[in-house]
Design an enzyme around this catalytic site. Structure first.
Site, PDB file in Angstrom:
ATOM      1  N   GLU A 166       9.330 -14.941 -10.841  1.00 24.11           N
ATOM      2  CA  GLU A 166       8.502 -13.851 -10.307  1.00 24.11           C
ATOM      3  C   GLU A 166       8.036 -12.880 -11.384  1.00 24.11           C
ATOM      4  O   GLU A 166       7.026 -12.227 -11.213  1.00 24.11           O
ATOM      5  CB  GLU A 166       9.181 -13.119  -9.146  1.00 24.11           C
ATOM      6  CG  GLU A 166      10.375 -12.275  -9.500  1.00 24.11           C
ATOM      7  CD  GLU A 166      10.962 -11.543  -8.288  1.00 24.11           C
ATOM      8  OE1 GLU A 166      10.257 -11.293  -7.311  1.00 24.11           O
ATOM      9  OE2 GLU A 166      12.153 -11.214  -8.340  1.00 24.11           O
ATOM     10  N   LYS A 207       6.665  -4.390  -3.901  1.00 20.56           N
ATOM     11  CA  LYS A 207       8.083  -4.062  -3.762  1.00 20.56           C
ATOM     12  C   LYS A 207       8.549  -4.254  -2.329  1.00 20.56           C
ATOM     13  O   LYS A 207       9.633  -4.719  -2.066  1.00 20.56           O
ATOM     14  CB  LYS A 207       8.329  -2.621  -4.223  1.00 20.56           C
ATOM     15  CG  LYS A 207       9.778  -2.173  -4.132  1.00 20.56           C
ATOM     16  CD  LYS A 207      10.665  -2.986  -5.070  1.00 20.56           C
ATOM     17  CE  LYS A 207      12.124  -2.643  -4.958  1.00 20.56           C
ATOM     18  NZ  LYS A 207      12.972  -3.726  -5.534  1.00 20.56           N
ATOM     19  N   LYS A 245      14.223 -14.834  -9.972  1.00 18.88           N
ATOM     20  CA  LYS A 245      14.049 -13.731 -10.920  1.00 18.88           C
ATOM     21  C   LYS A 245      13.137 -14.153 -12.052  1.00 18.88           C
ATOM     22  O   LYS A 245      12.223 -13.451 -12.435  1.00 18.88           O
ATOM     23  CB  LYS A 245      15.425 -13.352 -11.457  1.00 18.88           C
ATOM     24  CG  LYS A 245      15.824 -11.951 -11.606  1.00 18.88           C
ATOM     25  CD  LYS A 245      15.874 -11.010 -10.455  1.00 18.88           C
ATOM     26  CE  LYS A 245      14.953 -11.188  -9.320  1.00 18.88           C
ATOM     27  NZ  LYS A 245      15.317 -10.628  -8.071  1.00 18.88           N
ATOM     28  N   HIS A 248      18.538 -37.213  -7.015  1.00 23.75           N
ATOM     29  CA  HIS A 248      17.842 -37.738  -5.841  1.00 23.75           C
ATOM     30  C   HIS A 248      16.346 -37.454  -5.917  1.00 23.75           C
ATOM     31  O   HIS A 248      15.663 -37.514  -4.901  1.00 23.75           O
ATOM     32  CB  HIS A 248      18.457 -37.164  -4.562  1.00 23.75           C
ATOM     33  CG  HIS A 248      19.888 -37.583  -4.384  1.00 23.75           C
ATOM     34  ND1 HIS A 248      20.245 -38.847  -3.998  1.00 23.75           N
ATOM     35  CD2 HIS A 248      21.044 -36.911  -4.610  1.00 23.75           C
ATOM     36  CE1 HIS A 248      21.572 -38.938  -3.966  1.00 23.75           C
ATOM     37  NE2 HIS A 248      22.075 -37.773  -4.344  1.00 23.75           N
ATOM     38  N   CYS A 294       0.814  -1.209   0.000  1.00 28.40           N
ATOM     39  CA  CYS A 294       0.000   0.000   0.000  1.00 28.40           C
ATOM     40  C   CYS A 294       0.853   1.267   0.000  1.00 28.40           C
ATOM     41  O   CYS A 294       1.976   1.266   0.498  1.00 28.40           O
ATOM     42  CB  CYS A 294      -0.862   0.032   1.246  1.00 28.40           C
ATOM     43  SG  CYS A 294      -1.767  -1.473   1.540  1.00 28.40           S
ATOM     44  N   GLU A 323      18.873 -17.407  -6.983  1.00 33.79           N
ATOM     45  CA  GLU A 323      18.431 -16.056  -7.316  1.00 33.79           C
ATOM     46  C   GLU A 323      17.947 -15.991  -8.773  1.00 33.79           C
ATOM     47  O   GLU A 323      16.937 -15.371  -9.071  1.00 33.79           O
ATOM     48  CB  GLU A 323      19.576 -15.060  -7.059  1.00 33.79           C
ATOM     49  CG  GLU A 323      19.330 -13.639  -7.507  1.00 33.79           C
ATOM     50  CD  GLU A 323      18.065 -12.995  -6.928  1.00 33.79           C
ATOM     51  OE1 GLU A 323      17.437 -13.558  -6.023  1.00 33.79           O
ATOM     52  OE2 GLU A 323      17.696 -11.923  -7.448  1.00 33.79           O
ATOM     53  N   ARG A 381       4.996   0.075  -6.060  1.00 34.54           N
ATOM     54  CA  ARG A 381       4.946  -0.732  -4.838  1.00 34.54           C
ATOM     55  C   ARG A 381       3.988  -1.919  -4.975  1.00 34.54           C
ATOM     56  O   ARG A 381       4.025  -2.831  -4.175  1.00 34.54           O
ATOM     57  CB  ARG A 381       4.476   0.137  -3.667  1.00 34.54           C
ATOM     58  CG  ARG A 381       5.472   1.194  -3.262  1.00 34.54           C
ATOM     59  CD  ARG A 381       4.850   2.150  -2.273  1.00 34.54           C
ATOM     60  NE  ARG A 381       4.460   1.486  -1.048  1.00 34.54           N
ATOM     61  CZ  ARG A 381       5.176   1.470   0.062  1.00 34.54           C
ATOM     62  NH1 ARG A 381       6.326   2.090   0.095  1.00 34.54           N
ATOM     63  NH2 ARG A 381       4.749   0.857   1.134  1.00 34.54           N
ATOM     64  N   TRP A 397      -3.062  -2.655  -1.298  1.00 37.33           N
ATOM     65  CA  TRP A 397      -2.692  -4.032  -1.654  1.00 37.33           C
ATOM     66  C   TRP A 397      -3.408  -4.900  -0.647  1.00 37.33           C
ATOM     67  O   TRP A 397      -3.090  -4.877   0.535  1.00 37.33           O
ATOM     68  CB  TRP A 397      -1.175  -4.165  -1.556  1.00 37.33           C
ATOM     69  CG  TRP A 397      -0.618  -5.452  -2.038  1.00 37.33           C
ATOM     70  CD1 TRP A 397      -0.414  -5.838  -3.328  1.00 37.33           C
ATOM     71  CD2 TRP A 397      -0.135  -6.534  -1.229  1.00 37.33           C
ATOM     72  NE1 TRP A 397       0.150  -7.085  -3.365  1.00 37.33           N
ATOM     73  CE2 TRP A 397       0.336  -7.543  -2.098  1.00 37.33           C
ATOM     74  CE3 TRP A 397      -0.055  -6.765   0.144  1.00 37.33           C
ATOM     75  CZ2 TRP A 397       0.870  -8.742  -1.644  1.00 37.33           C
ATOM     76  CZ3 TRP A 397       0.472  -7.965   0.598  1.00 37.33           C
ATOM     77  CH2 TRP A 397       0.930  -8.934  -0.305  1.00 37.33           C
ATOM     78  N   ASN A 444      -1.701   2.070   5.955  1.00 31.88           N
ATOM     79  CA  ASN A 444      -0.795   0.978   5.568  1.00 31.88           C
ATOM     80  C   ASN A 444      -0.540   0.143   6.810  1.00 31.88           C
ATOM     81  O   ASN A 444      -0.308   0.700   7.882  1.00 31.88           O
ATOM     82  CB  ASN A 444       0.559   1.516   5.087  1.00 31.88           C
ATOM     83  CG  ASN A 444       0.475   2.139   3.715  1.00 31.88           C
ATOM     84  OD1 ASN A 444      -0.589   2.165   3.109  1.00 31.88           O
ATOM     85  ND2 ASN A 444       1.599   2.632   3.231  1.00 31.88           N
ATOM     86  N   GLY A 445      -0.498  -1.191   6.645  1.00 33.21           N
ATOM     87  CA  GLY A 445      -0.217  -2.055   7.793  1.00 33.21           C
ATOM     88  C   GLY A 445      -1.411  -2.941   8.112  1.00 33.21           C
ATOM     89  O   GLY A 445      -2.348  -3.058   7.305  1.00 33.21           O
TER      90      GLY A 445
HETATM   91  O1  M6R Z   1      13.336  -5.088   0.756  1.00 34.36           O
HETATM   92  P1  M6R Z   1      13.881  -6.445   1.051  1.00 34.36           P
HETATM   93  O2  M6R Z   1      15.247  -6.679   0.470  1.00 34.36           O
HETATM   94  O3  M6R Z   1      13.840  -6.815   2.499  1.00 34.36           O
HETATM   95  O4  M6R Z   1      12.891  -7.432   0.295  1.00 34.36           O
HETATM   96  C1  M6R Z   1      13.017  -8.813   0.416  1.00 34.36           C
HETATM   97  C2  M6R Z   1      12.158  -9.518  -0.603  1.00 34.36           C
HETATM   98  O5  M6R Z   1      10.811  -9.205  -0.432  1.00 34.36           O
HETATM   99  C3  M6R Z   1      12.570  -9.172  -2.042  1.00 34.36           C
HETATM  100  O6  M6R Z   1      13.912  -9.440  -2.271  1.00 34.36           O
HETATM  101  C4  M6R Z   1      11.718  -9.987  -3.029  1.00 34.36           C
HETATM  102  O7  M6R Z   1      12.044 -11.350  -2.956  1.00 34.36           O
HETATM  103  C5  M6R Z   1      11.861  -9.474  -4.463  1.00 34.36           C
HETATM  104  N1  M6R Z   1      10.624  -9.682  -5.152  1.00 34.36           N
HETATM  105  C6  M6R Z   1      12.911 -10.178  -5.225  1.00 34.36           C
HETATM  106  O8  M6R Z   1      13.036  -9.755  -6.534  1.00 34.36           O
END
Ligand code: M6R
Length: 609
Positions: free
Chosen positions: A489, A604, A486, A505, A2, A482, A27, A74, A100-101
């Protein structure tokens, strides 16, 4: 996640609110709304979906007034809908709130307020807040004491912007657990959950601390404690530009941020390397401190946790200090064994990830010193940690973390090298060699980015795959994790990262003719072993995309496509090998017709558990 914007001043509020909300779109959100105050009456307009839906709706008549609040939601409690969108108003329409929250005791409050005659129209937790403030206004003389009283009854987290029809000269901002700033300008004052929302108007901001409440007038700002006592606070001047937060000619923020990586690496490295030595004094980490570290605990979420996996390998290899690695959402609930001699390192781009904040607080409660590696100055993690090492990546807007990841790796490598040196485990020659090599990496990243056609071609060949398997050994496995995140997502292709030796395995059962396996091959020590694993999947008809050094002699027909990176010491390879795979993921997403900056269901900054 949010976003909140508020404005009070000489201008019409709604256009300012919409412009601020558009800067927070990155965000992630699923509905939006605005409220403005004029003639003692608050008008609200809300719409499910993109901000453009709200803009369209407002063409039929927008709320008028020069004080207003806006929100991008959100969904957490209740589906995305017009009714559940914020701002929410109290029963009499006197108070409007953007939040927010999460309010954890909202069910109990809802019951109490329901008994007192308040009717609820949404499924949200937020709706209790305006009702509660209206109820408290009956007992208190003035908005501030009523807000103080109402907030004292809330459990959970909030960043709030509040509008009261009977206090037209002022907005209220309040923060607990969810970031909020107040922007100050000659043309009115602003509230926002994120600095980019106010950057076109001002660089002077107050960063609200936990529990603080700000009364925001057109020409002044008063900050109060949770108990309503006046607090003196210094303004913070934002040094980065609006341009830095905008796309600058690239089709997406993610692509821009991938191309900014050489600069981000330089900006993070240069201030820390002086006359051939690593200087971490900004984080108040002296050689003596480092010498005393007997155990390290690395905690983070998502991409940042993958950076920690690389950090663990580097610290253990160089400094021979045991490192425990965990994801924050697990760490916080598993009663971890911690001692005051441990150094707990939390890594977070945003510095606002709820689980990472909770993990940090837990480590501090148990007496550990916490070092934060974060990208956002003034974030909760930066402020609450004992020490902070900033990743100077600049604002990262794309939901998929790219340049933040690289700079997180770099900070962890610097720590590992210095820790090892201070413990006498790395010779002066090796220390100098590592530093010289790190200094070449921004240029090497540039070399990769100067020829991106192979990544685009690979995406053209493979973007229609249903599943993609990433394999690697040692540090290549950490980088594969990673790379896989990437890809999945932003392109929504199912993918898994496997330690290459673990394939047989179980997961190898999924390999069939035409499957795509992406192999990362940069670790000399296990290169032969990895080759055997590649042969195993080739024998089952898999297609192979390989990431390796430019000078590696790949056996004929081992891979269908090869993405080359400049050679570096194997320890640092994750800093380079991820770059072609970020681009591969990016092009797969675009070719499949998705917007990589706004992946579905993602935000984000994940400020809820
Ligand atoms: O702001 P942060 O680094 O704490 O965020 C952690 C994760 O939410 C963030 O890395 C998330 O996995 C991203 N979508 C990765 O691209």
């Amino acid at each position: 996640m949010c976003g909140i914007v508020g404005y009070i001043g000489p201008k019409e509020a709604v256009p300012v609110l919409l412009s601020g909300l558009s800067r927070l779109e990155y965000r992630g959100y699923d509905s939006a709304g605005v409220a403005a105050l004029s003639g003692g009456r608050i008008q609200v307009a809300k719409a499910r979906g993109k901000l453009s839906n709200l803009v369209e709706k407002l063409k039929g008549g927008a709320p008028k007034g020069s004080a207003g609040i806006g929100h991008t939601r959100w969904a957490t409690h209740g589906e995305p809908s017009d009714i559940n969108a914020h701002p929410h108003t109290g029963a009499s329409g006197r108070v409007a709130v953007a939040h927010n929250g999460i309010i954890e005791n909202y069910l109990q409050l809802k019951e109490e307020l329901g008994k007192a005659g308040y009717a609820f129209i949404s499924q949200t937790d937020t709706e209790v807040i305006p009702h509660l403030i209206e109820e408290c206004l009956k007992a208190e003389a003035g908005l501030l004491p009523a807000v103080v009283r109402a907030l004292s009854k809330l459990r959970g987290s909030y960043g709030l912007a509040i509008l009261d029809a009977q206090t037209p000269n002022c907005l209220v901002a309040a923060r607990r657990g969810s970031p909020l700033i107040v922007g100050v300008s000659a043309e009115g004052n602003y509230i926002a959950s994120d600095i980019p929302a106010v950057l076109p108007y001002t660089r002077e901001v107050y960063l609200l601390d936990e529990g603080e409440i700000a009364l925001v007038f057109e020409d002044r700002v008063e900050i109060h404690s949770a108990e309503g006592k006046r607090v003196e606070k210094e303004l913070y001047t934002v040094t980065w530009s609006v341009d830095a937060a905008e796309r600058g000619g690239y089709s997406h923020f993610m692509l821009k941020e991938i191309f900014e990586q050489p600069k981000a690496l330089r900006d993070t490295l240069v201030p820390r390397v002086r006359r051939g030595s690593i200087d971490l004094s900004e984080a108040a980490l002296s050689d003596e401190d480092l010498k005393g570290v007997s155990r390290v605990v690395l905690v983070a979420c998502g991409t940042a946790s993958h950076a920690c996996l690389v950090g663990k390998a580097a610290i253990e290899k160089l400094a021979r200090v045991p490192v425990e690695w965990d994801i924050a959402s697990e760490f916080r609930y598993r009663d971890p064994i911690l001692s005051p001699d441990d150094l707990c390192i939390v890594v977070s781009q945003s510095g606002e990830t709820a689980d990472t904040i909770a993990a940090m607080r837990l480590a501090r409660e148990r007496g550990c010193k916490v070092l934060a590696v974060t990208n956002v100055v003034g974030s909760t993690i930066a402020r609450e940690a004992d020490r902070v090492l900033y990743t100077w990546a600049g604002p990262e807007i794309g939901v998929a973390s790219t340049k933040a990841y690289l700079t997180q790796l770099l900070c962890l490598y610097l720590l590992a090298i210095q820790l090892a040196f201070d413990k006498g485990l790395v010779s002066e020659e090796d220390y100098a060699l590592y530093l010289r090599e790190l200094e070449t990496l921004p240029d090497k990243a540039e070399t990769i980015l100067s020829s991106t056609e192979p990544m685009r071609r690979a995406a053209e060949l493979f973007h229609a795959q249903k599943d993609i398997f990433f394999i690697g050994r040692g540090l290549d496995y950490a980088a594969a994790m990673e790379a896989s995140l990437k890809l999945k997502e932003i392109s929504y292709i199912h993918s898994e990262a496997m330690a290459a030796g673990e394939l047989k395995h179980g997961t190898i059962a999924l390999i069939e003719p035409g499957s795509l396996v992406v192999a990362l091959s940069t670790q000399g020590l296990v290169a032969d072993k990895l080759e055997s694993n590649i042969q195993e999947v080739r024998a089952r008809g898999a297609q192979l995309l390989c990431v390796t050094y430019g000078d590696t002699d790949l056996r004929e027909k081992l891979a269908d496509q090869v993405l080359r990176i400049p050679r570096t010491v194997d320890l640092f390879a994750p800093l380079l090998s991820i770059i072609p795979l970020q681009l591969f993921a990016y092009h797969c997403a675009v070719l499949r017709g998705y917007d990589p900056d706004k992946p579905r269901n993602l935000a984000k900054s994940v400020t809820v558990e």
